[in-house]
Design an enzyme around this catalytic site. Sequence first.
Site, PDB file in Angstrom:
ATOM      1  N   ARG A   6       0.851  -1.190   0.000  1.00  0.00           N
ATOM      2  CA  ARG A   6       0.000   0.000   0.000  1.00  0.00           C
ATOM      3  C   ARG A   6       0.886   1.239   0.000  1.00  0.00           C
ATOM      4  O   ARG A   6       1.949   1.259   0.625  1.00  0.00           O
ATOM      5  CB  ARG A   6      -0.891  -0.001   1.237  1.00  0.00           C
ATOM      6  CG  ARG A   6      -1.872   1.158   1.243  1.00  0.00           C
ATOM      7  CD  ARG A   6      -2.782   1.109   2.439  1.00  0.00           C
ATOM      8  NE  ARG A   6      -3.633   2.290   2.470  1.00  0.00           N
ATOM      9  CZ  ARG A   6      -4.269   2.712   3.545  1.00  0.00           C
ATOM     10  NH1 ARG A   6      -4.167   2.040   4.682  1.00  0.00           N
ATOM     11  NH2 ARG A   6      -5.005   3.794   3.492  1.00  0.00           N
ATOM     12  N   HIS A   7       0.467   2.270  -0.674  1.00  0.00           N
ATOM     13  CA  HIS A   7       1.206   3.532  -0.762  1.00  0.00           C
ATOM     14  C   HIS A   7       1.402   4.159   0.619  1.00  0.00           C
ATOM     15  O   HIS A   7       0.728   3.804   1.590  1.00  0.00           O
ATOM     16  CB  HIS A   7       0.478   4.518  -1.675  1.00  0.00           C
ATOM     17  CG  HIS A   7      -0.884   4.913  -1.163  1.00  0.00           C
ATOM     18  ND1 HIS A   7      -1.067   5.839  -0.157  1.00  0.00           N
ATOM     19  CD2 HIS A   7      -2.112   4.493  -1.525  1.00  0.00           C
ATOM     20  CE1 HIS A   7      -2.354   5.981   0.079  1.00  0.00           C
ATOM     21  NE2 HIS A   7      -3.022   5.159  -0.730  1.00  0.00           N
ATOM     22  N   GLY A   8       2.294   5.135   0.685  1.00  0.00           N
ATOM     23  CA  GLY A   8       2.529   5.883   1.912  1.00  0.00           C
ATOM     24  C   GLY A   8       1.370   6.821   2.233  1.00  0.00           C
ATOM     25  O   GLY A   8       0.463   7.043   1.425  1.00  0.00           O
ATOM     26  N   GLN A   9       1.435   7.386   3.405  1.00  0.00           N
ATOM     27  CA  GLN A   9       0.363   8.233   3.930  1.00  0.00           C
ATOM     28  C   GLN A   9       0.184   9.529   3.132  1.00  0.00           C
ATOM     29  O   GLN A   9       1.136  10.128   2.641  1.00  0.00           O
ATOM     30  CB  GLN A   9       0.685   8.579   5.383  1.00  0.00           C
ATOM     31  CG  GLN A   9      -0.393   9.367   6.090  1.00  0.00           C
ATOM     32  CD  GLN A   9       0.068   9.774   7.480  1.00  0.00           C
ATOM     33  OE1 GLN A   9       0.750  10.785   7.630  1.00  0.00           O
ATOM     34  NE2 GLN A   9      -0.276   8.973   8.471  1.00  0.00           N
ATOM     35  N   GLY A  20     -10.162   7.435  -3.202  1.00  0.00           N
ATOM     36  CA  GLY A  20     -10.549   6.830  -4.462  1.00  0.00           C
ATOM     37  C   GLY A  20      -9.599   7.221  -5.576  1.00  0.00           C
ATOM     38  O   GLY A  20      -8.379   7.121  -5.448  1.00  0.00           O
ATOM     39  N   ARG A  56       0.358   9.073  -5.359  1.00  0.00           N
ATOM     40  CA  ARG A  56       0.693   8.557  -4.033  1.00  0.00           C
ATOM     41  C   ARG A  56       1.287   7.150  -4.115  1.00  0.00           C
ATOM     42  O   ARG A  56       2.190   6.803  -3.354  1.00  0.00           O
ATOM     43  CB  ARG A  56      -0.519   8.613  -3.095  1.00  0.00           C
ATOM     44  CG  ARG A  56      -1.732   7.809  -3.533  1.00  0.00           C
ATOM     45  CD  ARG A  56      -2.935   8.178  -2.652  1.00  0.00           C
ATOM     46  NE  ARG A  56      -4.135   7.428  -2.948  1.00  0.00           N
ATOM     47  CZ  ARG A  56      -5.092   7.832  -3.779  1.00  0.00           C
ATOM     48  NH1 ARG A  56      -4.973   8.977  -4.439  1.00  0.00           N
ATOM     49  NH2 ARG A  56      -6.175   7.098  -3.951  1.00  0.00           N
ATOM     50  N   GLU A  77      -6.970   2.802  -7.434  1.00  0.00           N
ATOM     51  CA  GLU A  77      -7.985   2.665  -6.387  1.00  0.00           C
ATOM     52  C   GLU A  77      -9.379   2.740  -6.995  1.00  0.00           C
ATOM     53  O   GLU A  77      -9.583   3.311  -8.070  1.00  0.00           O
ATOM     54  CB  GLU A  77      -7.797   3.767  -5.334  1.00  0.00           C
ATOM     55  CG  GLU A  77      -8.758   3.717  -4.165  1.00  0.00           C
ATOM     56  CD  GLU A  77      -8.684   2.426  -3.350  1.00  0.00           C
ATOM     57  OE1 GLU A  77      -9.167   1.382  -3.848  1.00  0.00           O
ATOM     58  OE2 GLU A  77      -8.175   2.457  -2.224  1.00  0.00           O
TER      59      GLU A  77
END
Length: 180
Positions: A6-9, A20, A56, A77
């Site tokens: 999963r991508h970073g914050q 989304g 992201r 997403e």
Amino acid sequence: MIYFLRHGQTDWNLQHKLQGSVDTPLNETGISQAHKAKGDLKDVEFDMCFSSPLQRAKKTAEVIFGDKVITDERIIERNFGVMEGEVFHNFDDVWNLPHNVKFENGESANDVKVRAFDFIDEMRAKYKNKTVLVVCHGGIMRVIQSYFIKDFDGDYTNIPVPNNCEALIYDLRKISACGV
């Protein structure tokens, strides 16, 4: 082996906004998380890296893998249409709908499943003997995980969303389509 990360914050993660398909950037914490993930994965020799085209995910992938990241629309997403940007404290609310329901200008869980499963099927067919990094998003990672669950009951809310820059690892040589 395939590593789904999963991508970073982003700031929207902190604000509990439904991102989304909105192209939000990583914040400073997200960039730091990507660098930490790079360190955590330093002993893994990736043959290739795929990423969602959203910045992201792509920036996270570039921090870890460099500039030879391949973007793929199938791992973007879920598009939540008019709900994007809305604040949700429980994202299960948007996944706890019938799989054919979509918000205005968005896509359904079934739409996401079709493209995500197509991506995984391609990975299995072409790259099962490679080590691949795939950087994408929390929601689509729910759908991706369902691919690997034998007898998945159809309830995406029972599948946890990985933390930012958390990886899920699967051996593509040891699975059959849509389940272990």
